[in-house]
Design a protein around this motif. Structure first.
Motif, mmCIF file in Angstrom:
data_model
loop_
_atom_site.group_PDB
_atom_site.id
_atom_site.type_symbol
_atom_site.label_atom_id
_atom_site.label_comp_id
_atom_site.label_asym_id
_atom_site.label_seq_id
_atom_site.Cartn_x
_atom_site.Cartn_y
_atom_site.Cartn_z
ATOM 1 N N PRO A 185 46.640 43.286 46.790
ATOM 2 C CA PRO A 185 47.274 43.470 45.477
ATOM 3 C C PRO A 185 47.001 42.294 44.552
ATOM 4 O O PRO A 185 46.870 41.151 44.993
ATOM 5 N N ALA A 186 46.931 42.606 43.261
ATOM 6 C CA ALA A 186 46.553 41.596 42.272
ATOM 7 C C ALA A 186 47.487 40.390 42.299
ATOM 8 O O ALA A 186 47.045 39.246 42.094
ATOM 9 N N ALA A 187 48.763 40.630 42.566
ATOM 10 C CA ALA A 187 49.712 39.513 42.578
ATOM 11 C C ALA A 187 49.393 38.537 43.705
ATOM 12 O O ALA A 187 49.482 37.316 43.521
ATOM 13 N N LEU A 188 49.011 39.042 44.874
ATOM 14 C CA LEU A 188 48.651 38.161 45.984
ATOM 15 C C LEU A 188 47.346 37.427 45.697
ATOM 16 O O LEU A 188 47.188 36.257 46.067
ATOM 17 N N VAL A 189 46.409 38.098 45.051
ATOM 18 C CA VAL A 189 45.129 37.461 44.705
ATOM 19 C C VAL A 189 45.363 36.293 43.758
ATOM 20 O O VAL A 189 44.847 35.188 43.954
ATOM 21 N N ARG A 190 46.175 36.534 42.729
ATOM 22 C CA ARG A 190 46.452 35.466 41.758
ATOM 23 C C ARG A 190 47.248 34.323 42.411
ATOM 24 O O ARG A 190 47.010 33.150 42.133
ATOM 25 N N ARG A 191 48.187 34.674 43.277
ATOM 26 C CA ARG A 191 48.975 33.650 43.979
ATOM 27 C C ARG A 191 48.069 32.775 44.834
ATOM 28 O O ARG A 191 48.246 31.546 44.898
ATOM 29 N N PHE A 192 47.090 33.379 45.487
ATOM 30 C CA PHE A 192 46.160 32.628 46.325
ATOM 31 C C PHE A 192 45.344 31.656 45.464
ATOM 32 O O PHE A 192 45.173 30.482 45.817
ATOM 33 N N ALA A 193 44.810 32.148 44.337
ATOM 34 C CA ALA A 193 44.031 31.288 43.439
ATOM 35 C C ALA A 193 44.879 30.137 42.919
ATOM 36 O O ALA A 193 44.413 28.989 42.830
ATOM 37 N N ASP A 194 46.113 30.445 42.578
ATOM 38 C CA ASP A 194 47.036 29.426 42.059
ATOM 39 C C ASP A 194 47.343 28.351 43.094
ATOM 40 O O ASP A 194 47.292 27.155 42.809
ATOM 41 N N ARG A 195 47.681 28.802 44.291
ATOM 42 C CA ARG A 195 48.171 27.878 45.311
ATOM 43 C C ARG A 195 47.080 26.956 45.823
ATOM 44 O O ARG A 195 47.336 25.767 46.089
ATOM 45 N N THR A 203 38.500 29.588 42.778
ATOM 46 C CA THR A 203 38.091 30.649 41.873
ATOM 47 C C THR A 203 37.964 31.948 42.648
ATOM 48 O O THR A 203 37.263 32.013 43.656
ATOM 49 N N VAL A 204 38.647 32.988 42.183
ATOM 50 C CA VAL A 204 38.622 34.294 42.833
ATOM 51 C C VAL A 204 38.024 35.308 41.873
ATOM 52 O O VAL A 204 38.449 35.404 40.714
ATOM 53 N N ILE A 205 37.045 36.058 42.347
ATOM 54 C CA ILE A 205 36.446 37.133 41.566
ATOM 55 C C ILE A 205 36.875 38.459 42.189
ATOM 56 O O ILE A 205 36.529 38.759 43.331
ATOM 57 N N ASP A 206 37.625 39.232 41.451
ATOM 58 C CA ASP A 206 38.112 40.530 41.916
ATOM 59 C C ASP A 206 37.157 41.601 41.410
ATOM 60 O O ASP A 206 37.124 41.900 40.210
ATOM 61 N N GLU A 207 36.364 42.175 42.299
ATOM 62 C CA GLU A 207 35.347 43.142 41.892
ATOM 63 C C GLU A 207 35.959 44.446 41.382
ATOM 64 O O GLU A 207 35.262 45.268 40.796
ATOM 65 N N ARG A 208 37.240 44.641 41.594
ATOM 66 C CA ARG A 208 37.904 45.836 41.070
ATOM 67 C C ARG A 208 38.136 45.725 39.575
ATOM 68 O O ARG A 208 38.422 46.736 38.912
ATOM 69 N N THR A 209 38.025 44.505 39.051
ATOM 70 C CA THR A 209 38.236 44.286 37.625
ATOM 71 C C THR A 209 37.028 43.590 37.021
ATOM 72 O O THR A 209 37.168 42.718 36.176
ATOM 73 N N LEU A 210 35.822 43.979 37.489
ATOM 74 C CA LEU A 210 34.616 43.357 36.948
ATOM 75 C C LEU A 210 34.547 43.612 35.448
ATOM 76 O O LEU A 210 34.854 44.694 34.954
ATOM 77 N N GLY A 211 34.090 42.607 34.731
ATOM 78 C CA GLY A 211 34.097 42.673 33.281
ATOM 79 C C GLY A 211 35.165 41.753 32.714
ATOM 80 O O GLY A 211 35.072 41.282 31.585
ATOM 81 N N SER A 212 36.198 41.495 33.526
ATOM 82 C CA SER A 212 37.198 40.503 33.143
ATOM 83 C C SER A 212 36.787 39.154 33.705
ATOM 84 O O SER A 212 35.883 39.047 34.521
ATOM 85 N N SER A 213 37.462 38.111 33.273
ATOM 86 C CA SER A 213 37.103 36.763 33.712
ATOM 87 C C SER A 213 37.611 36.512 35.123
ATOM 88 O O SER A 213 38.605 37.097 35.550
ATOM 89 N N PRO A 214 36.930 35.627 35.868
ATOM 90 C CA PRO A 214 37.426 35.276 37.200
ATOM 91 C C PRO A 214 38.761 34.562 37.125
ATOM 92 O O PRO A 214 39.118 33.984 36.099
ATOM 93 N N ILE A 215 39.521 34.628 38.225
ATOM 94 C CA ILE A 215 40.804 33.937 38.312
ATOM 95 C C ILE A 215 40.546 32.547 38.861
ATOM 96 O O ILE A 215 40.053 32.399 39.966
ATOM 97 N N GLU A 216 40.876 31.547 38.104
ATOM 98 C CA GLU A 216 40.642 30.171 38.534
ATOM 99 C C GLU A 216 41.911 29.368 38.341
ATOM 100 O O GLU A 216 42.411 29.224 37.218
ATOM 101 N N ASN A 217 42.449 28.856 39.461
ATOM 102 C CA ASN A 217 43.686 28.083 39.415
ATOM 103 C C ASN A 217 44.802 28.844 38.720
ATOM 104 O O ASN A 217 45.617 28.286 38.001
ATOM 105 N N GLY A 218 44.777 30.182 38.915
ATOM 106 C CA GLY A 218 45.857 31.005 38.374
ATOM 107 C C GLY A 218 45.675 31.389 36.929
ATOM 108 O O GLY A 218 46.495 32.105 36.377
ATOM 109 N N ALA A 219 44.587 30.967 36.301
ATOM 110 C CA ALA A 219 44.361 31.334 34.909
ATOM 111 C C ALA A 219 42.969 31.891 34.762
ATOM 112 O O ALA A 219 42.075 31.583 35.506
ATOM 113 N N ALA A 220 42.782 32.717 33.750
ATOM 114 C CA ALA A 220 41.473 33.317 33.531
ATOM 115 C C ALA A 220 40.629 32.393 32.666
ATOM 116 O O ALA A 220 41.068 31.900 31.639
#
Length: 299
Positions: free
Chosen positions: A265-275, A279-296
């Motif tokens: 789930p997106a919330a766990l992905v963002r929590r992982f990047a934050d904690r 940098t996390v790239i979620d291929e389900r939302t390609l076209g959006s910016s990668p998640i880095e340290n909890g921010a795009a």
């Protein structure tokens, strides 16, 4: 362009699927395993027999890989190591291959060599504490070590792997070993050697979670499986996985969609990047910016 791939754990179920696919994609394959497969591999495959839990073997692998990959335009290392025989063996295998990769990085970097790592990881690294397993914790530590060591490349958060493809309506996403191998080879072909390590969440098929109300008997089952994993079968990976799944089944559907790591789930992905400041790239939302340290951030 000449390209070589070093497959760590080449005799395992995932490694077995990787070798012919990598050779077919144009790689010269260097296969590393404790016990090389007793079969004829592709003509451009060479084997190194080594136990990566042994320091001397890790040093020898680094020396041989350094020599055998000299002169290639593109070099990629694929980490597919996993000893499933027990929790302790799993931890040793994960730590051993992590040390091998970091040692190889130090050796090649000292010689001015550039290369990339593609690590076969798991969505289990995303699991919250009460739903975590020894396997998920070990792979989480491995990812963080790779990200902080200066290694270039990516870790793919794979779903559960099975010998055969699973139905799309299954209660949790699952890929066959061949499906996972194809994704890893595709990642190896395009892995950048520039500095930076990313975590990639693949486009997992949506799972059909059960909406039934859990009977009271499930509470007893969850307690029993939890105690069994802590007392009677502490070294069993299957027991820990069963205990975690029994606890997940107790969660209401709305909550489970937020905490079930199988769904990434997106919330766990963002929590992982934050904690962990990765940098996390979620291929389900390609076209959006990668998640880095909890921010795009645009890359």
């Amino acid at each position: 362009m000449s390209q070589a791939v070093v497959i760590l754990g080449a005799s395992g179920r995932l490694g077995h699927a990787l070798c012919p696919l990598a050779a077919g994609a144009g790689f010269d394959v260097i296969a590393v395993a404790r016990t090389p497969l007793d079969i004829e591999g592709p003509g451009n495959t060479r084997w190194i027999t080594a136990d990566l839990t042994v320091a001397g073997d890790r040093a020898r692998v680094a020396t041989v890989v350094d020599a055998w990959t000299a002169g290639y335009d593109h070099v990629c290392v694929v980490d597919s190591v996993l000893d499933r025989s027990g929790v302790n063996a799993m931890r040793r295998s994960v730590q051993g291959v992590t040390d091998a990769v970091v040692g190889l990085h130090d050796r090649l970097s000292a010689g001015g060599r550039s290369w990339a790592l593609v690590a076969a990881s798991t969505t289990a690294v995303l699991a919250p504490g009460p739903y975590q397993t020894p396997y998920g914790r070990a792979k989480r530590r491995q990812i963080i070590t790779y990200a902080r060591s200066g290694v270039s490349g990516a870790a793919l958060l794979l779903p559960q792997l099975t010998p055969l493809p699973c139905a799309k309506t299954a209660c949790r996403p699952a890929w066959s070993f061949d499906q996972a191998a194809r994704r890893l080879v595709a990642a190896a072909l395009t892995a950048p050697t520039r500095p930076g390590f990313t975590i990639r969440v693949p486009d997992l098929a949506a799972a059909a979670l059960s909406e039934r109300i859990m009977p009271l008997s499930d509470v007893g089952t969850a307690i029993r499986t939890h105690l069994r994993s802590l007392v009677l079968e502490r070294d069993s990976m299957q027991a820990h996985r069963a205990a975690t799944r029994s606890r997940l089944r107790l969660a209401p559907l709305r909550l489970r969609r937020l905490i079930d790591h199988h769904l990434a789930p997106a919330a766990l992905v963002r929590r992982f990047a934050d904690r962990y400041h990765v940098t996390v790239i979620d291929e389900r939302t390609l076209g959006s910016s990668p998640i880095e340290n909890g921010a795009a951030h645009a890359r």
